[in-house]
Design an enzyme around this catalytic site. Structure first.
Site, PDB file in Angstrom:
ATOM      1  N   CYS A   1      37.683 -60.189 146.689  1.00  0.00           N
ATOM      2  CA  CYS A   1      38.441 -59.615 145.575  1.00  0.00           C
ATOM      3  C   CYS A   1      37.625 -59.620 144.287  1.00  0.00           C
ATOM      4  O   CYS A   1      37.503 -58.609 143.600  1.00  0.00           O
ATOM      5  CB  CYS A   1      39.736 -60.406 145.403  1.00  0.00           C
ATOM      6  SG  CYS A   1      40.794 -59.732 144.134  1.00  0.00           S
TER       7      CYS A   1
ATOM      8  N   CYS B   1      38.860 -55.894 144.635  1.00  0.00           N
ATOM      9  CA  CYS B   1      39.823 -55.532 143.587  1.00  0.00           C
ATOM     10  C   CYS B   1      39.210 -55.395 142.193  1.00  0.00           C
ATOM     11  O   CYS B   1      39.422 -54.399 141.505  1.00  0.00           O
ATOM     12  CB  CYS B   1      40.938 -56.583 143.480  1.00  0.00           C
ATOM     13  SG  CYS B   1      41.279 -57.541 144.959  1.00  0.00           S
TER      14      CYS B   1
ATOM     15  N   LYS C   1      36.171 -52.879 141.611  1.00  0.00           N
ATOM     16  CA  LYS C   1      36.724 -51.544 141.876  1.00  0.00           C
ATOM     17  C   LYS C   1      37.588 -51.063 140.718  1.00  0.00           C
ATOM     18  O   LYS C   1      37.468 -49.943 140.255  1.00  0.00           O
ATOM     19  CB  LYS C   1      37.568 -51.631 143.150  1.00  0.00           C
ATOM     20  CG  LYS C   1      38.398 -50.440 143.415  1.00  0.00           C
ATOM     21  CD  LYS C   1      39.470 -50.777 144.403  1.00  0.00           C
ATOM     22  CE  LYS C   1      40.692 -51.404 143.750  1.00  0.00           C
ATOM     23  NZ  LYS C   1      41.693 -51.821 144.739  1.00  0.00           N
TER      24      LYS C   1
ATOM     25  N   TYR D   1      42.986 -46.826 151.925  1.00  0.00           N
ATOM     26  CA  TYR D   1      42.992 -46.985 150.468  1.00  0.00           C
ATOM     27  C   TYR D   1      41.601 -47.176 149.887  1.00  0.00           C
ATOM     28  O   TYR D   1      41.304 -46.676 148.801  1.00  0.00           O
ATOM     29  CB  TYR D   1      43.983 -48.061 150.028  1.00  0.00           C
ATOM     30  CG  TYR D   1      43.488 -49.490 150.070  1.00  0.00           C
ATOM     31  CD1 TYR D   1      42.931 -50.077 148.952  1.00  0.00           C
ATOM     32  CD2 TYR D   1      43.606 -50.257 151.228  1.00  0.00           C
ATOM     33  CE1 TYR D   1      42.496 -51.397 148.991  1.00  0.00           C
ATOM     34  CE2 TYR D   1      43.175 -51.561 151.277  1.00  0.00           C
ATOM     35  CZ  TYR D   1      42.614 -52.128 150.152  1.00  0.00           C
ATOM     36  OH  TYR D   1      42.183 -53.428 150.186  1.00  0.00           O
TER      37      TYR D   1
ATOM     38  N   GLU E   1      40.029 -44.661 147.037  1.00  0.00           N
ATOM     39  CA  GLU E   1      39.686 -45.260 145.740  1.00  0.00           C
ATOM     40  C   GLU E   1      38.214 -45.028 145.401  1.00  0.00           C
ATOM     41  O   GLU E   1      37.880 -44.609 144.292  1.00  0.00           O
ATOM     42  CB  GLU E   1      39.957 -46.769 145.782  1.00  0.00           C
ATOM     43  CG  GLU E   1      41.433 -47.098 145.815  1.00  0.00           C
ATOM     44  CD  GLU E   1      41.716 -48.598 145.853  1.00  0.00           C
ATOM     45  OE1 GLU E   1      42.805 -48.992 145.431  1.00  0.00           O
ATOM     46  OE2 GLU E   1      40.856 -49.374 146.307  1.00  0.00           O
TER      47      GLU E   1
ATOM     48  N   ARG F   1      47.696 -43.311 156.148  1.00  0.00           N
ATOM     49  CA  ARG F   1      48.697 -43.138 157.218  1.00  0.00           C
ATOM     50  C   ARG F   1      49.675 -44.306 157.318  1.00  0.00           C
ATOM     51  O   ARG F   1      50.717 -44.188 157.955  1.00  0.00           O
ATOM     52  CB  ARG F   1      48.018 -42.883 158.555  1.00  0.00           C
ATOM     53  CG  ARG F   1      47.242 -44.045 159.059  1.00  0.00           C
ATOM     54  CD  ARG F   1      46.405 -43.675 160.251  1.00  0.00           C
ATOM     55  NE  ARG F   1      45.504 -44.759 160.572  1.00  0.00           N
ATOM     56  CZ  ARG F   1      45.781 -45.714 161.438  1.00  0.00           C
ATOM     57  NH1 ARG F   1      46.930 -45.733 162.061  1.00  0.00           N
ATOM     58  NH2 ARG F   1      44.914 -46.681 161.668  1.00  0.00           N
TER      59      ARG F   1
ATOM     60  N   HIS G   1      62.833 -43.559 127.431  1.00  0.00           N
ATOM     61  CA  HIS G   1      62.449 -42.186 127.152  1.00  0.00           C
ATOM     62  C   HIS G   1      61.430 -42.111 126.034  1.00  0.00           C
ATOM     63  O   HIS G   1      61.582 -42.826 125.044  1.00  0.00           O
ATOM     64  CB  HIS G   1      63.709 -41.389 126.769  1.00  0.00           C
ATOM     65  CG  HIS G   1      63.456 -39.935 126.632  1.00  0.00           C
ATOM     66  ND1 HIS G   1      63.182 -39.123 127.725  1.00  0.00           N
ATOM     67  CD2 HIS G   1      63.406 -39.136 125.532  1.00  0.00           C
ATOM     68  CE1 HIS G   1      62.993 -37.884 127.298  1.00  0.00           C
ATOM     69  NE2 HIS G   1      63.110 -37.869 125.977  1.00  0.00           N
TER      70      HIS G   1
ATOM     71  N   GLU H   1      61.183 -43.322 133.881  1.00  0.00           N
ATOM     72  CA  GLU H   1      62.629 -43.106 133.735  1.00  0.00           C
ATOM     73  C   GLU H   1      63.173 -42.200 134.840  1.00  0.00           C
ATOM     74  O   GLU H   1      64.366 -42.218 135.146  1.00  0.00           O
ATOM     75  CB  GLU H   1      62.979 -42.543 132.357  1.00  0.00           C
ATOM     76  CG  GLU H   1      62.517 -41.125 132.103  1.00  0.00           C
ATOM     77  CD  GLU H   1      62.945 -40.582 130.738  1.00  0.00           C
ATOM     78  OE1 GLU H   1      64.095 -40.803 130.335  1.00  0.00           O
ATOM     79  OE2 GLU H   1      62.109 -39.932 130.076  1.00  0.00           O
TER      80      GLU H   1
HETATM   81  C1  LIG Z   1      36.858 -52.555 148.283  1.00  0.00           C
HETATM   82  C2  LIG Z   1      38.060 -53.451 148.336  1.00  0.00           C
HETATM   83  C3  LIG Z   1      39.064 -53.314 147.401  1.00  0.00           C
HETATM   84  C4  LIG Z   1      40.166 -54.135 147.431  1.00  0.00           C
HETATM   85  N1  LIG Z   1      41.132 -53.963 146.489  1.00  0.00           N
HETATM   86  C5  LIG Z   1      42.224 -54.745 146.501  1.00  0.00           C
HETATM   87  C6  LIG Z   1      43.233 -54.592 145.500  1.00  0.00           C
HETATM   88  O1  LIG Z   1      43.136 -53.728 144.633  1.00  0.00           O
HETATM   89  N2  LIG Z   1      44.295 -55.423 145.541  1.00  0.00           N
HETATM   90  C7  LIG Z   1      44.426 -56.380 146.497  1.00  0.00           C
HETATM   91  O2  LIG Z   1      45.408 -57.117 146.493  1.00  0.00           O
HETATM   92  N3  LIG Z   1      43.491 -56.555 147.469  1.00  0.00           N
HETATM   93  C8  LIG Z   1      42.391 -55.749 147.477  1.00  0.00           C
HETATM   94  N4  LIG Z   1      41.432 -55.937 148.438  1.00  0.00           N
HETATM   95  C9  LIG Z   1      41.658 -56.935 149.490  1.00  0.00           C
HETATM   96  C10 LIG Z   1      41.342 -58.350 148.984  1.00  0.00           C
HETATM   97  O3  LIG Z   1      40.050 -58.377 148.442  1.00  0.00           O
HETATM   98  C11 LIG Z   1      41.466 -59.323 150.149  1.00  0.00           C
HETATM   99  O4  LIG Z   1      42.725 -59.185 150.747  1.00  0.00           O
HETATM  100  C12 LIG Z   1      41.306 -60.770 149.685  1.00  0.00           C
HETATM  101  O5  LIG Z   1      40.071 -60.968 149.070  1.00  0.00           O
HETATM  102  C13 LIG Z   1      41.458 -61.698 150.891  1.00  0.00           C
HETATM  103  O6  LIG Z   1      41.231 -63.036 150.509  1.00  0.00           O
HETATM  104  P1  LIG Z   1      40.699 -64.084 151.565  1.00  0.00           P
HETATM  105  O7  LIG Z   1      40.741 -65.401 150.898  1.00  0.00           O
HETATM  106  O8  LIG Z   1      41.395 -63.904 152.853  1.00  0.00           O
HETATM  107  O9  LIG Z   1      39.180 -63.653 151.853  1.00  0.00           O
HETATM  108  P2  LIG Z   1      37.962 -63.393 150.883  1.00  0.00           P
HETATM  109  O10 LIG Z   1      38.386 -63.164 149.497  1.00  0.00           O
HETATM  110  O11 LIG Z   1      37.165 -62.320 151.545  1.00  0.00           O
HETATM  111  O12 LIG Z   1      37.154 -64.747 150.906  1.00  0.00           O
HETATM  112  C14 LIG Z   1      36.497 -65.199 152.032  1.00  0.00           C
HETATM  113  C15 LIG Z   1      35.339 -66.077 151.584  1.00  0.00           C
HETATM  114  O13 LIG Z   1      34.874 -66.824 152.684  1.00  0.00           O
HETATM  115  C16 LIG Z   1      33.475 -66.907 152.622  1.00  0.00           C
HETATM  116  N5  LIG Z   1      33.003 -67.222 153.964  1.00  0.00           N
HETATM  117  C17 LIG Z   1      33.153 -66.462 155.082  1.00  0.00           C
HETATM  118  N6  LIG Z   1      32.656 -67.113 156.150  1.00  0.00           N
HETATM  119  C18 LIG Z   1      32.205 -68.304 155.702  1.00  0.00           C
HETATM  120  C19 LIG Z   1      31.595 -69.419 156.329  1.00  0.00           C
HETATM  121  N7  LIG Z   1      31.402 -69.449 157.647  1.00  0.00           N
HETATM  122  N8  LIG Z   1      31.231 -70.474 155.556  1.00  0.00           N
HETATM  123  C20 LIG Z   1      31.429 -70.465 154.216  1.00  0.00           C
HETATM  124  N9  LIG Z   1      32.032 -69.445 153.568  1.00  0.00           N
HETATM  125  C21 LIG Z   1      32.407 -68.381 154.309  1.00  0.00           C
HETATM  126  C22 LIG Z   1      33.051 -65.541 152.103  1.00  0.00           C
HETATM  127  O14 LIG Z   1      31.750 -65.567 151.543  1.00  0.00           O
HETATM  128  C23 LIG Z   1      34.145 -65.262 151.075  1.00  0.00           C
HETATM  129  O15 LIG Z   1      33.782 -65.718 149.803  1.00  0.00           O
HETATM  130  C24 LIG Z   1      40.290 -55.136 148.423  1.00  0.00           C
HETATM  131  C25 LIG Z   1      39.269 -55.288 149.382  1.00  0.00           C
HETATM  132  C26 LIG Z   1      38.172 -54.464 149.334  1.00  0.00           C
HETATM  133  C27 LIG Z   1      37.087 -54.639 150.374  1.00  0.00           C
END
Ligand SMILES: Cc1cc2nc3c(=O)[nH]c(=O)nc-3n(C[C@H](O)[C@H](O)[C@H](O)COP(=O)(O)OP(=O)(O)OC[C@H]3O[C@@H](n4cnc5c(N)ncnc54)[C@H](O)[C@@H]3O)c2cc1C
Length: 458
Positions: A43, A48, A51, A178, A182, A205, A443, A448
């Site tokens: 994110c 997020c 972007k 999405y 975007e 979809r 308004h 609205e």
């Molecule tokens: C282009 C894009 C735009 C997005 N826009 C939005 C938005 O506008 N609004 C929204 O709500 N969501 C958005 N999302 C989705 C959102 O980013 C994710 O849903 C969110 O970050 C998920 O959080 P998470 O904690 O599951 O994983 P992440 O935030 O991906 O965190 C996972 C972390 O784990 C670390 N990691 C992985 N494996 C290991 C390991 N073995 N050892 C140590 N560290 C590790 C990674 O380096 C990473 O830092 C977007 C995603 C993308 C790709």
């Protein structure tokens, strides 16, 4: 003295992992967290935040054009500098990385930089260092996937997009979800010539069908070429020298068309990050796509190993990962049981124009409750009058004909995400159409319209 080094060890310092670690730490638990990359995860670093910052930048293109009708003259052509945008974006993200570090420090969470692997139900190994924990939380997120087509190495993913050295002159975006719409909107707004190729016939979809149809019309008006029912068959570099970021490539489509572009962006889906984590060896059952299988308490088949966020592949959104993390912390270290509800999750798509949506699509509502009433409007917003901007706003309400409850609120138009957040509260409270009608509008706004829709169209 506990038999474990930590009460909770979180793998991943993204949205879900940091939230769980912080709140567990604040509740007095001894918490460790491993992160292999930058704090904040997808994110903050490649999702997020960058972007949305880049979407703001791309909107200026339209704002400059709109300004003339409002009496403004710009002396000379406005010009855009990619490297300034990227440098400023990177500075803001570095600032957010620091904030995350401070949040963890403030909650006494021990940060271990490196790649973490699970060794058994209570042991994690971070680049050779072993830690034991009563509970292990897998919050490793997901990663973008490239489709298996010849020349795929010449294409980039969303992760690479945020670090391009220059704005591509021409871009082919593959995908209709999405992230595809975007990034296509951002590139188009900043001045790249964009073709979006999608194998189906409608964008987005998973959302109400009208949203994808309206968005496609608006994106086309803004100059994006949309090619439906086609995909990429192969990509070749047409310059003899080694392909570079800005070299021209031939993109062969399954419909026979051949496009030329400097940048080919795959936005074709994401895969849960479980490869090399050692989960299966530790007895954790994974889904076929690699997602960790969890129960309602986010426990895997090994109860001391839990998982939240994109790695469980339920709803891949930051606020959902945060909410799931809070449920885990409440159950493990707080008081009382907290359950996760996936109903009425509002979401926005920061395409140009934006989409905001909450609740059921018309299709889902018909399946779930049978008889529904549909209210729709499609209009030129006031701002687009003097500017002669041809963009139109679309709004839709899906109402249960039996109970009068509003089941879905959908919008394509400026700031749709900002508008829909409030309506999500109304849906959460079970608002009826009669209550929408009894609400006084503000308004003149576009919002609205949601409280003045009187005649069902279906
Ligand atoms: C282009 C894009 C735009 C997005 N826009 C939005 C938005 O506008 N609004 C929204 O709500 N969501 C958005 N999302 C989705 C959102 O980013 C994710 O849903 C969110 O970050 C998920 O959080 P998470 O904690 O599951 O994983 P992440 O935030 O991906 O965190 C996972 C972390 O784990 C670390 N990691 C992985 N494996 C290991 C390991 N073995 N050892 C140590 N560290 C590790 C990674 O380096 C990473 O830092 C977007 C995603 C993308 C790709």
């Amino acid at each position: 003295m506990s038999q474990y080094d930590y009460d909770l060890f979180t793998i991943g310092g993204g949205s879900g992992g940091v939230r769980a670690a912080r709140f567990a730490g604040q509740a007095g638990a001894r918490v460790g967290l491993a992160e292999k990359g930058d704090l904040g995860g997808t994110c903050v670093n490649v999702g997020c935040i960058p972007k949305k910052l880049m979407s703001y930048s791309a909107h200026f293109h339209e704002d400059f054009a709109d300004a003339a009708g409002y009496g403004w003259t710009l002396n000379g052509q406005p010009s855009f500098d990619w490297s300034t945008l990227i440098a400023n974006k990177d500075r803001e993200i570095a600032h957010l990385n620091d904030i995350y570090q401070r949040l963890l420090d403030g909650a006494n969470v021990s940060l271990h930089r490196g790649f973490a692997k699970v060794e058994d139900a209570h042991t994690v190994n971070v680049d050779g260092q072993r830690f034991t924990a009563r509970h292990i939380l897998v919050a490793t997120g997901g990663r973008p996937e490239k489709p298996d087509v010849p020349g795929r190495e010449l294409g980039i993913t969303s992760d690479d997009f945020f670090h391009l050295k220059a704005l591509p002159k021409r871009t082919v975006v593959l995908g209709g979800g999405y992230i595809a719409v975007e990034l296509a909107s951002i590139l188009n707004g900043l001045g790249s010539e964009v073709t979006l190729v999608y194998r189906r016939e409608r964008l987005l979809r998973n959302m109400d069908a009208d949203l994808g149809v309206h968005l496609a019309d608006e994106m086309a008006k803004q100059g994006i070429r949309l090619v439906f029912n086609a995909s990429i068959e192969s990509i070749e570099s047409i310059e003899a020298a080694q392909a570079s970021e800005d070299s021209v490539k031939n993109v062969r489509l399954t419909n026979g068309e051949v496009l030329q572009a400097e940048c080919i962006l795959f936005a074709t889906g994401r895969t849960p990050n479980t490869a090399g984590l050692g989960l299966e060896q530790a007895g954790v059952v994974l889904e076929r796509n690699g997602a960790v299988q969890v129960n309602g308490d986010f426990e895997s088949s090994v109860p001391s190993i839990l998982a939240v966020g994109d790695v469980i592949d339920r709803v891949a959104l930051t606020p959902v990962a945060l909410a799931e993390a809070m449920v885990v912390v409440a159950r493990l270290f707080g008081r009382g049981e907290r359950r996760m509800s996936y109903a009425n999750i509002p979401t926005a798509v920061f395409s140009h124009p934006n989409i905001g949506t909450v609740g059921l699509s018309e299709e889902e509502a018909r399946k779930e409750v049978g008889e529904v009433k549909i209210f729709k409007t499609d209009f030129k917003p006031l701002k687009n009058t003097l500017s002669r901007n041809t963009g139109r706003t679309f709004m839709k309400l899906v109402v249960d004909a039996g109970s009068d409850r509003v089941l879905g609120v959908h919008m394509v138009g400026s700031d749709a995400g900002e508008v829909i957040q409030g309506f999500a509260v109304a849906l959460q409270c079970g608002a009826t159409k009669a209550q929408f009608d009894a609400t006084i509008g503000i308004h003149p706004t576009s919002a609205e319209e949601f409280v003045t829709l009187r005649t069902p169209v279906a």
